[in-house]
Motif scaffolding. Structure first.
Motif, PDB file in Angstrom:
ATOM      1  N   PRO A 192       0.829  -1.216   0.000  1.00 14.69           N
ATOM      2  CA  PRO A 192       0.000   0.000   0.000  1.00 14.69           C
ATOM      3  C   PRO A 192       0.855   1.255   0.000  1.00 14.69           C
ATOM      4  N   ASN A 193       0.495   2.178  -0.888  1.00 13.18           N
ATOM      5  CA  ASN A 193       1.205   3.448  -1.005  1.00 13.18           C
ATOM      6  C   ASN A 193       0.210   4.577  -0.739  1.00 13.18           C
ATOM      7  N   TYR A 194       0.396   5.240   0.385  1.00 10.35           N
ATOM      8  CA  TYR A 194      -0.530   6.284   0.791  1.00 10.35           C
ATOM      9  C   TYR A 194      -0.051   7.677   0.408  1.00 10.35           C
ATOM     10  N   SER A 195       1.039   7.757  -0.364  1.00 10.25           N
ATOM     11  CA  SER A 195       1.561   9.076  -0.716  1.00 10.25           C
ATOM     12  C   SER A 195       0.566   9.860  -1.572  1.00 10.25           C
ATOM     13  N   GLY A 196      -0.118   9.172  -2.515  1.00  6.89           N
ATOM     14  CA  GLY A 196      -1.109   9.849  -3.338  1.00  6.89           C
ATOM     15  C   GLY A 196      -2.279  10.366  -2.523  1.00  6.89           C
ATOM     16  N   THR A 197      -2.751   9.543  -1.586  1.00  8.31           N
ATOM     17  CA  THR A 197      -3.869   9.962  -0.734  1.00  8.31           C
ATOM     18  C   THR A 197      -3.478  11.143   0.135  1.00  8.31           C
ATOM     19  N   ILE A 198      -2.259  11.088   0.686  1.00  6.10           N
ATOM     20  CA  ILE A 198      -1.790  12.187   1.538  1.00  6.10           C
ATOM     21  C   ILE A 198      -1.630  13.470   0.723  1.00  6.10           C
ATOM     22  N   LEU A 200      -3.245  14.268  -2.036  1.00  8.21           N
ATOM     23  CA  LEU A 200      -4.579  14.777  -2.359  1.00  8.21           C
ATOM     24  C   LEU A 200      -5.210  15.476  -1.164  1.00  8.21           C
ATOM     25  N   ALA A 201      -5.060  14.880   0.026  1.00 12.62           N
ATOM     26  CA  ALA A 201      -5.611  15.486   1.237  1.00 12.62           C
ATOM     27  C   ALA A 201      -4.963  16.842   1.514  1.00 12.62           C
TER      28      ALA A 201
END
Length: 343
Positions: A192-198, A200-201
């Motif tokens: 899981p890569n949360y860099s995109g979600t972070i 965007l947030a």
């Protein structure tokens, strides 16, 4: 057939008893040697598979030197396929493409190692140039990274070498190639890569905070120049091949291991580097800036001398950078007859 059998029986009957016994012992000895050789071959194969399975349980990608490569990959017996990544990961080699390809290779190997279909049919290995230079010489290999498949039976064919320059080294593309060569289908699972979600947030928070601070004056939302700049950024990104990079996952650039020369423009019209996309983006932006300056010089009502300077600057930008862009096009599409200023 019956006549030959009768003749054989008559010949055996005519032989002395001692000769028959000696012949029988020779036949038994020959059968024993054949059976022992087969058993020894099976034991050797079982030993090799057991060793590879043990290494795979510790690490999804097995590191190999020249001796291990010759014993487990090249030498028979072998009833398993091996995918080998030939690379140069040491810092002094300065191979950024090798590190990027290795990350995708690790993702693919982990997906196979922890899947329910994992078996001894396929193993993932890696040979670093600094640990197995003799292997590179044996295979006449002068570039890295390179992916090769060594089948369970026979020698590798041309299709057993992965076309990295044309397809890229994304784990999904490697999995498709392996499925074509081995009939082993690997479903790629990425961590899981949360860099995109972070990101965007953070973007939403920034825009929301800006709108809140400027809630009494929202005229900037109707600024045509701002929206035009945003639209141009999207156009530049798409026309420079950023979407192709996202899908294919090409290397940023290519460094020749023989002379150390770095190539930022791919020589084929079927592929490109990430650096090439950045260069095309900047060239398109420069040409657009020249067109904007030409339009400004033609439509503004300022000083004539200032307008003339703006016109010359805009014309220079368009001419020079369009020539540069056309020369890159000629270098990729061999045989294209037209050029302008720069060849």
């Amino acid at each position: 057939m019956a006549l030959s059998t009768r003749a054989s029986r008559r010949l055996l009957l005519r032989l002395p008893a001692g000769s028959c016994l000696l012949l029988l012992l020779l036949l038994l000895l020959l059968c024993g040697q054949l059976g022992g050789g087969q058993k020894k071959k099976e034991n050797l194969l079982a030993e090799k598979v057991e060793q590879l399975m043990e290494w795979s349980s510790r690490r999804s990608v097995i590191r190999m030197n020249g001796d291990k490569f010759r014993r487990f990959v090249k030498a028979p017996p072998r009833n398993y396929s091996v995918v080998v990544m030939f690379t140069a990961l040491q810092p002094q080699r300065q191979c950024s493409v090798c590190r990027q390809a290795n990350e995708e290779y690790q993702v693919l190997a982990n997906s196979w190692r922890y899947s329910s279909a994992f078996s001894s049919k396929l193993f993932f290995t890696i040979v670093d140039y600094d640990e197995g230079a003799d292997v590179f010489q044996q295979l006449n290999m002068n570039s890295a990274p390179t992916f090769m498949h060594f089948p369970a039976k026979g020698k590798p064919k041309r299709a057993d070498t992965f076309d990295l320059q044309r397809i890229g080294f994304a784990a999904e593309q490697l999995a498709k190639w392996i499925a074509d060569r081995t009939d082993v289908h690997i479903r790629v699972f990425r961590p899981p890569n949360y860099s995109g979600t972070i990101a965007l947030a953070l973007l939403v928070s920034l825009v929301g905070g800006l709108l809140y601070l400027r809630r009494n004056n929202l005229e900037f939302i109707y600024n045509k120049t701002g929206w035009a700049m945003a639209a141009l950024c999207v156009v530049f990104a798409m026309t420079s091949g950023q979407m192709w990079n996202h899908i294919r996952g090409p290397p940023y650039a290519h460094k020749n291991p023989q002379n150390g020369q770095v190539s930022y423009i791919h020589g084929s019209s079927q592929a490109q580097f990430v650096a090439e996309s950045h260069i095309i983006l900047l060239l398109n932006a420069a040409i657009t800036m020249g067109m904007v300056l030409l339009n400004e010089a033609a439509t503004s009502k300022g000083d004539v001398g200032k307008r003339r300077i703006i016109c010359l600057v805009g014309l220079g930008l368009v001419v020079f950078f369009f020539s540069f862009l056309l020369s890159i096009f000629r270098s990729k599409y061999h045989g294209y007859p037209y050029s302008f200023l720069i060849k």
